[in-house]
Design an enzyme around this catalytic site. Structure first.
Site, short mmCIF file in Angstrom:
data_model
loop_
_atom_site.label_atom_id
_atom_site.label_comp_id
_atom_site.label_asym_id
_atom_site.label_seq_id
_atom_site.Cartn_x
_atom_site.Cartn_y
_atom_site.Cartn_z
N CYS A 152 -74.65 -77.94 27.45
CA CYS A 152 -73.74 -79.08 27.62
C CYS A 152 -74.52 -80.35 27.93
O CYS A 152 -75.02 -80.52 29.05
CB CYS A 152 -72.74 -78.79 28.74
SG CYS A 152 -71.61 -80.15 29.08
N CYS A 155 -72.87 -82.58 30.58
CA CYS A 155 -73.03 -82.07 31.95
C CYS A 155 -74.43 -82.33 32.50
O CYS A 155 -74.60 -82.69 33.67
CB CYS A 155 -72.78 -80.57 31.99
SG CYS A 155 -71.24 -80.02 31.25
N ASP A 156 -75.46 -82.14 31.66
CA ASP A 156 -76.83 -82.02 32.17
C ASP A 156 -77.82 -83.06 31.67
O ASP A 156 -78.99 -83.03 32.06
CB ASP A 156 -77.38 -80.62 31.83
CG ASP A 156 -76.57 -79.51 32.49
OD1 ASP A 156 -76.03 -79.75 33.59
OD2 ASP A 156 -76.47 -78.42 31.91
#
Length: 333
Positions: A152, A155-156
């Site tokens: 992701c 997300c990261d």
């Protein structure tokens, strides 16, 4: 004839059925399922969440959840999950560890059979079974998930600011996420097993024009290595069969590998029962209703443009409130 024994058996069976009759049964204990549990229980519905593995779904492997609105500093996937589980408990939702292997969703009372052999009965069902990223399947991938390997970018990505990252995949998502990662990483290399891409030509052209993006084609990831964190990747040329190991820059000490080779909706159980798209995502309306009355879907298992914790929890809240309305309308005394 022992009428007392027959009577006891009858009433014991009836008691067992009543004990396992819920207003709402939620299949899946990820963010969508837990949010549905919170809203269902808070509405005084007898609510059960069934999760076959660990609560939290995909976010349990996320080291930090920085983009969930209102999350505290350094919130992690496990800590956010723990708080959701606590809220479910506080409102009275029941959580059981069991996987569903068979469903009967037609009719007023839905019947779900668990791996444990237990039969659950519900007035309404919310399918929040989630989806899982398709994995490379190479040695080291599981070990370094959350420690350099990610599925992701949203997300990261910020964890790899000014680092070098590799993006594995050749579809729309892979190239779009690669372009997104260029906002953070100093260099992004797209690794694809063929020369040609499956993505739209317009996306490929845009990616090729990006000065931060390079391409490593006819190549697959053979192994991911490191000591605690990801430090090197072994690549294999699909044409020549040759391998080479690429090491992270000494000053960085690590790098990132983002995998975008597809997502698998966990919906096999519902094939031929609930309507799906060509990727096996469940089809719902804006109220999370499926094609069967009293059956709702929420989270990553349903067709939607963005799969994030925030959209999953929103789906779960909507599904639970709509399930409550359905029950009030169809089971009014």
């Amino acid at each position: 004839m022992n009428f007392k024994l027959i009577k006891d058996l009858y009433f014991n069976q009836e008691d067992d059925e009543m004990e396992n009759l819920y207003d709402i049964v939620i299949i899946g204990g990820g963010p969508a399922g837990l949010a549905a549990g919170i809203y269902g229980a808070r509405a005084k519905m007898k609510t059960l969440i069934l999760e076959k593995t660990k609560n939290g779904g995909q976010i349990v492997i996320t080291h930090e959840v920085a983009n969930y609105p209102g999350s505290v500093e350094n919130a992690s996937g496990p800590s956010l999950t723990a708080r959701m589980v606590q809220q479910c408990d506080e409102f009275g939702a029941e959580i059981k560890r069991d996987g569903i292997v068979e469903v009967q969703l037609e009719g007023d009372i839905k019947v779900l059979k668990g791996e444990s052999g237990t039969e659950y009965r519900a007035k309404a069902v919310i399918v929040a079974a989630g989806a899982s990223p398709r994995k490379i399947g190479c040695p080291g991938e599981a070990e370094f998930t959350g420690k350099g390997v990610s599925y992701c970018a949203t997300c990261d990505a910020d964890f790899f600011e000014d680092f070098e990252v590799f993006v594995v995949g050749g579809g729309d998502s892979a190239l779009e996420e690669a372009m997104y990662l260029t906002k953070f990483a100093r260099k992004v290399t797209i690794v694809h097993r063929r020369q040609g891409f499956r993505c739209a030509k317009s996306i490929e052209e845009k990616a090729r024009k990006n000065p931060k993006i390079e391409f490593l084609l006819d190549t697959v990831v053979e192994e991911i290595k490191g000591d605690g964190i990801l430090e090197s990747v072994v690549f294999k040329n699909t044409v020549t069969g040759e391998t080479h190991e690429y090491f992270a820059d000494e000053e960085d000490g690590t790098m990132g590998v983002f995998v975008f080779i597809g997502v698998i909706a966990q919906t096999d159980l519902y094939k031929g029962i609930l309507d799906m798209d060509e990727q096996n995502y469940l089809l719902t309306d804006d109220h999370m209703r499926t094609n069967i009355p009293g059956v709702f879907a929420a989270g990553d298992c349903r067709q939607k443009p963005l799969r994030q914790v925030v959209t999953a929890t929103a789906d779960g809240a909507i599904a639970a409130t709509q399930a409550e309305k359905y029950i009030e309308e169809h089971f009014a005394e």
